[in-house]
Design a protein around this motif. Structure first.
Motif, mmCIF file in Angstrom:
data_model
loop_
_atom_site.group_PDB
_atom_site.id
_atom_site.type_symbol
_atom_site.label_atom_id
_atom_site.label_comp_id
_atom_site.label_asym_id
_atom_site.label_seq_id
_atom_site.Cartn_x
_atom_site.Cartn_y
_atom_site.Cartn_z
ATOM 1 N N UNK A 26 0.830 -1.199 0.000
ATOM 2 C CA UNK A 26 0.000 0.000 0.000
ATOM 3 C C UNK A 26 0.861 1.244 0.000
ATOM 4 N N UNK A 27 0.252 2.355 0.349
ATOM 5 C CA UNK A 27 0.955 3.636 0.345
ATOM 6 C C UNK A 27 1.736 3.818 1.655
ATOM 7 N N UNK A 28 2.724 2.950 1.837
ATOM 8 C CA UNK A 28 3.499 2.936 3.067
ATOM 9 C C UNK A 28 4.675 3.891 2.967
ATOM 10 N N UNK A 29 4.804 4.742 3.969
ATOM 11 C CA UNK A 29 5.938 5.657 4.029
ATOM 12 C C UNK A 29 7.081 5.028 4.806
ATOM 13 N N UNK A 30 6.779 4.470 5.955
ATOM 14 C CA UNK A 30 7.790 3.790 6.761
ATOM 15 C C UNK A 30 7.097 2.852 7.739
ATOM 16 N N UNK A 31 7.837 1.833 8.176
ATOM 17 C CA UNK A 31 7.303 0.867 9.147
ATOM 18 C C UNK A 31 8.192 0.856 10.371
ATOM 19 N N UNK A 32 7.592 0.996 11.531
ATOM 20 C CA UNK A 32 8.343 0.947 12.776
ATOM 21 C C UNK A 32 8.437 -0.516 13.212
ATOM 22 N N UNK A 33 7.614 -0.929 14.128
ATOM 23 C CA UNK A 33 7.661 -2.297 14.643
ATOM 24 C C UNK A 33 6.750 -3.218 13.845
ATOM 25 N N UNK A 34 7.249 -4.393 13.541
ATOM 26 C CA UNK A 34 6.446 -5.464 12.949
ATOM 27 C C UNK A 34 6.472 -6.643 13.916
ATOM 28 N N UNK A 35 5.367 -7.347 13.973
ATOM 29 C CA UNK A 35 5.326 -8.433 14.945
ATOM 30 C C UNK A 35 4.361 -9.531 14.579
ATOM 31 N N UNK A 36 4.451 -10.592 15.357
ATOM 32 C CA UNK A 36 3.552 -11.733 15.238
ATOM 33 C C UNK A 36 2.836 -11.951 16.567
ATOM 34 N N UNK A 37 1.541 -12.116 16.481
ATOM 35 C CA UNK A 37 0.706 -12.456 17.616
ATOM 36 C C UNK A 37 0.023 -13.786 17.305
ATOM 37 N N UNK A 38 -0.501 -14.422 18.332
ATOM 38 C CA UNK A 38 -1.261 -15.644 18.103
ATOM 39 C C UNK A 38 -2.432 -15.723 19.071
ATOM 40 N N UNK A 39 -3.437 -16.455 18.637
ATOM 41 C CA UNK A 39 -4.613 -16.680 19.474
ATOM 42 C C UNK A 39 -5.005 -18.131 19.346
ATOM 43 N N UNK A 40 -4.810 -18.873 20.439
ATOM 44 C CA UNK A 40 -5.180 -20.275 20.472
ATOM 45 C C UNK A 40 -6.619 -20.440 20.903
ATOM 46 N N UNK A 41 -7.165 -21.641 20.785
ATOM 47 C CA UNK A 41 -8.552 -21.905 21.155
ATOM 48 C C UNK A 41 -8.818 -21.527 22.609
ATOM 49 N N UNK A 42 -9.772 -20.656 22.820
ATOM 50 C CA UNK A 42 -10.147 -20.259 24.169
ATOM 51 C C UNK A 42 -9.191 -19.300 24.835
ATOM 52 N N UNK A 43 -8.198 -18.827 24.094
ATOM 53 C CA UNK A 43 -7.195 -17.941 24.676
ATOM 54 C C UNK A 43 -7.304 -16.540 24.103
ATOM 55 N N UNK A 44 -6.703 -15.595 24.831
ATOM 56 C CA UNK A 44 -6.618 -14.236 24.313
ATOM 57 C C UNK A 44 -5.444 -14.138 23.340
ATOM 58 N N UNK A 45 -5.494 -13.146 22.486
ATOM 59 C CA UNK A 45 -4.388 -12.922 21.566
ATOM 60 C C UNK A 45 -3.155 -12.496 22.368
ATOM 61 N N UNK A 46 -2.024 -13.103 22.046
ATOM 62 C CA UNK A 46 -0.794 -12.783 22.755
ATOM 63 C C UNK A 46 0.331 -12.477 21.781
ATOM 64 N N UNK A 47 1.275 -11.664 22.240
ATOM 65 C CA UNK A 47 2.453 -11.363 21.451
ATOM 66 C C UNK A 47 3.356 -12.584 21.411
ATOM 67 N N UNK A 48 3.811 -12.935 20.220
ATOM 68 C CA UNK A 48 4.798 -14.005 20.067
ATOM 69 C C UNK A 48 6.194 -13.398 19.961
ATOM 70 N N UNK A 49 6.344 -12.455 19.043
ATOM 71 C CA UNK A 49 7.637 -11.802 18.842
ATOM 72 C C UNK A 49 7.428 -10.540 18.030
ATOM 73 N N UNK A 50 8.319 -9.565 18.237
ATOM 74 C CA UNK A 50 8.293 -8.398 17.371
ATOM 75 C C UNK A 50 9.711 -7.918 17.103
ATOM 76 N N UNK A 51 9.820 -7.062 16.090
ATOM 77 C CA UNK A 51 11.136 -6.567 15.674
ATOM 78 C C UNK A 51 10.982 -5.121 15.231
ATOM 79 N N UNK A 52 11.874 -4.263 15.702
ATOM 80 C CA UNK A 52 11.836 -2.860 15.327
ATOM 81 C C UNK A 52 12.523 -2.653 13.978
#
Length: 122
Positions: A26-52
C-alpha cells in the motif's frame, strides 16, 4: 489502502518447523515495529515476537530459543521461523505493523493481517 497478508501456516507434527511470512503493501511511508501475535482456542491474543526497524527483537518466553523473527525492510516483509514446534503452539497467527502511510496526508496507524492457522499435532 494498507494491507498485511500472511502466508506459510499449515499442519505439522510436533518437532517440525514452519516459516511464516507477512508482506505489507500500500501507500506505506515507513514501518516501525512489525510483529507476530497468536490466538489459540479459548485464549486471548498474545504477542509471540516483534522486531523494530533497527532490528531489535523481543520474544515471549515460551518461544525463546525455538522461534526467530526477522524482517526485510526493502520488501516491507516480516518472517517468523518456528522450529521445534509443540502442540501448544497451535493457534491462528496474526501479523501486525506500526507504520506511517499516505492517505491524503501522512498518517500513523496499527494494522493487522487476517491470520494464518498453525496446527501442531502430537
Amino acid at each position: 489502502q494498507v494491507q498485511l497478508v500472511e502466508s506459510g501456516g499449515g499442519l505439522v507434527q510436533a518437532g517440525k518447523s514452519l516459516r511464516l511470512t507477512c508482506a505489507a503493501s500500500g501507500n506505506i511511508f515507513s514501518i516501525n515495529t512489525m510483529g507476530w501475535y497468536r490466538q489459540g482456542p479459548g485464549n486471548q491474543r498474545e504477542l509471540v515476537a516483534d522486531v523494530t526497524s533497527s532490528g531489535r527483537t523481543n520474544y515471549t518466553d515460551s518461544v525463546k530459543g525455538r522461534f526467530t523473527i526477522s524482517r526485510d525492510n526493502a520488501k516491507n516483509t516480516v518472517y517468523l521461523q518456528m522450529n521445534s514446534l509443540k502442540p501448544e503452539d497451535t493457534a491462528v497467527y496474526y501479523c501486525s505493523a506500526q507504520l506511517r502511510y499516505i492517505q491524503v496526508r501522512l498518517q500513523t496507524g496499527d494494522f493487522w493481517g487476517r491470520g494464518t492457522q498453525v496446527t501442531v499435532s502430537s
